[in-house]
Design an enzyme around this catalytic site. Structure first.
Site, PDB file in Angstrom:
ATOM      1  N   LYS A  38      53.808  73.677  63.117  1.00 43.48           N
ATOM      2  CA  LYS A  38      53.450  72.287  63.441  1.00 43.48           C
ATOM      3  C   LYS A  38      54.177  71.292  62.544  1.00 43.48           C
ATOM      4  CE  LYS A  38      50.463  73.959  66.421  1.00 43.48           C
ATOM      5  NZ  LYS A  38      50.598  75.410  66.277  1.00 43.48           N
ATOM      6  N   TYR A  67      41.082  82.932  73.519  1.00 45.13           N
ATOM      7  CA  TYR A  67      41.685  82.284  72.358  1.00 45.13           C
ATOM      8  C   TYR A  67      40.861  82.550  71.104  1.00 45.13           C
ATOM      9  CZ  TYR A  67      43.402  78.640  69.250  1.00 45.13           C
ATOM     10  OH  TYR A  67      43.908  77.967  68.173  1.00 45.13           O
ATOM     11  N   TYR A  98      47.405  83.577  66.244  1.00 42.74           N
ATOM     12  CA  TYR A  98      48.719  83.376  66.865  1.00 42.74           C
ATOM     13  C   TYR A  98      49.685  84.540  66.605  1.00 42.74           C
ATOM     14  CZ  TYR A  98      47.021  78.622  67.496  1.00 42.74           C
ATOM     15  OH  TYR A  98      46.279  77.534  67.866  1.00 42.74           O
TER      16      TYR A  98
END
Length: 338
Positions: free
Chosen positions: A49, A263, A289
């Site tokens: 990010k 998720y 992730y």
């Protein structure tokens, strides 16, 4: 294509390294596994990010904003990094956390949640899974305006046509590093979640005529839904840059077999992959992730998807702080190994 025309802040110096995972590669006697270490990017433990935020925060500053508002899951790496960049810029930051797994938010939990408070988050708003996050963030922006300030809203994962620019820069880095190392990468493997990393990398590589397959391992959606998301971001970025290029749908590769129950919900394959990489390469993956992404890479190797001797580049997008929110499942693994 000149990305320098867009405002950009700098939160890291130089390209992140690419290293060969020698011991991991030898296990299956198949492809040569390399890793692009975006976990080493700057700002509070780093992660992918950071690249997106360089452009997003620069736009916020250009617009005269003094407060960043963003959203994510209760252990969001994106929220951590958005907050960290706000601190570096002397800005305030408000977070909207979506409790995607009922009962998963604990105010005094470890991992990224602890870091939110250590970094000085202004407010944390926790909402149930399925909430319209943009509406909640817009309400927060009104509260900020009532205080005489101006907010800039960043979408989930920083994944839009502005954030995409960060991974187009990463594509440039990869191409230069490939040349400097004298190595041709035959395939690139990346986590595919909110879409900005996968879409920006794919678009950047194609814009620079580097025609290597980018394989996304989905961590929250079925492949067709993920492809729709990626195509939408790519099209908006193409329009923003006024590029004479199209990315056909068949170029958008997504495997969804490694999501598990959803998720952030752990899978045994994820736990095994995180454990294996730690014990063979001394590198920490995360449970949400890169752990699931690595489990996908390992499974595809076992299935013969990659040819022996191919050079496969795995993009490490960071996220290790969230390991501390998953301690019980890893201690269970350690106990089984004793």
């Amino acid at each position: 294509m000149d990305l320098s025309i867009f405002p950009r802040r700098r939160y890291y110096q130089g390209p992140t390294p690419i290293e060969k995972l020698e011991r991991l590669s030898r296990i299956w006697d198949g492809p040569n596994i390399f890793m692009k270490r975006d976990d080493t990017l700057g700002a509070a433990f780093g992660g992918n990010k950071t690249r997106k935020l360089e452009f997003l925060v620069a736009e916020a500053i250009q617009q005269g904003c003094d407060t960043l508002i963003t959203c994510g899951a209760v252990q969001s790496n994106h929220c951590r990094l958005t907050l960290a960049t706000a601190v570096k810029e002397g800005m305030k930051c408000r977070l909207v956390l979506e409790e995607r797994v009922p009962g998963s938010y604990h105010p005094q939990s470890s991992g990224n949640n602890f870091l939110f408070h250590l970094l000085g988050v202004e407010t944390v708003t926790v909402v149930p899974g399925g909430t319209n996050l943009m509406e909640v963030m817009e309400k927060e922006a009104v509260k900020v305006a009532d205080l005489g300030r101006k907010a800039y809203i960043i979408p989930t994962g920083g994944s839009n046509e502005v954030g995409d620019l960060g991974y187009m820069v990463c594509a440039q880095e990869m191409i230069r590093q490939s040349f400097d190392m004298g190595i041709t990468f035959h395939k690139i493997v990346v986590t595919s979640g909110s879409g900005g990393t996968h879409s920006g990398l794919l678009l950047g590589l194609r814009a620079y005529h580097y025609d290597v397959p980018v394989i996304g391992i989905s961590i929250n959606r079925k492949s067709e839904s993920e492809k729709d998301l990626l195509q939408g971001i790519i099209n908006k970025t193409i329009a923003k840059l006024d590029l004479d290029i199209t990315i056909p749908r068949e170029d958008i590769l997504v495997f969804d077999e490694y999501v598990g129950e959803g998720y952030s919900r752990p899978t045994q394959a994820m736990v095994d992959a995180v454990d294996l990489v730690a014990k063979t390469e001394g590198i920490l993956l995360d449970p949400v992730y890169t752990g699931k992404c690595m489990s996908g890479l390992i499974d595809l190797i076992k299935k013969g998807y990659f040819k022996k001797g191919e050079n496969v580049l795995f993009l490490h997008t960071g996220g290790a702080p969230s390991l501390y929110a998953y301690l019980p499942i890893f201690y269970e693994k350690f106990a089984q190994n004793q």
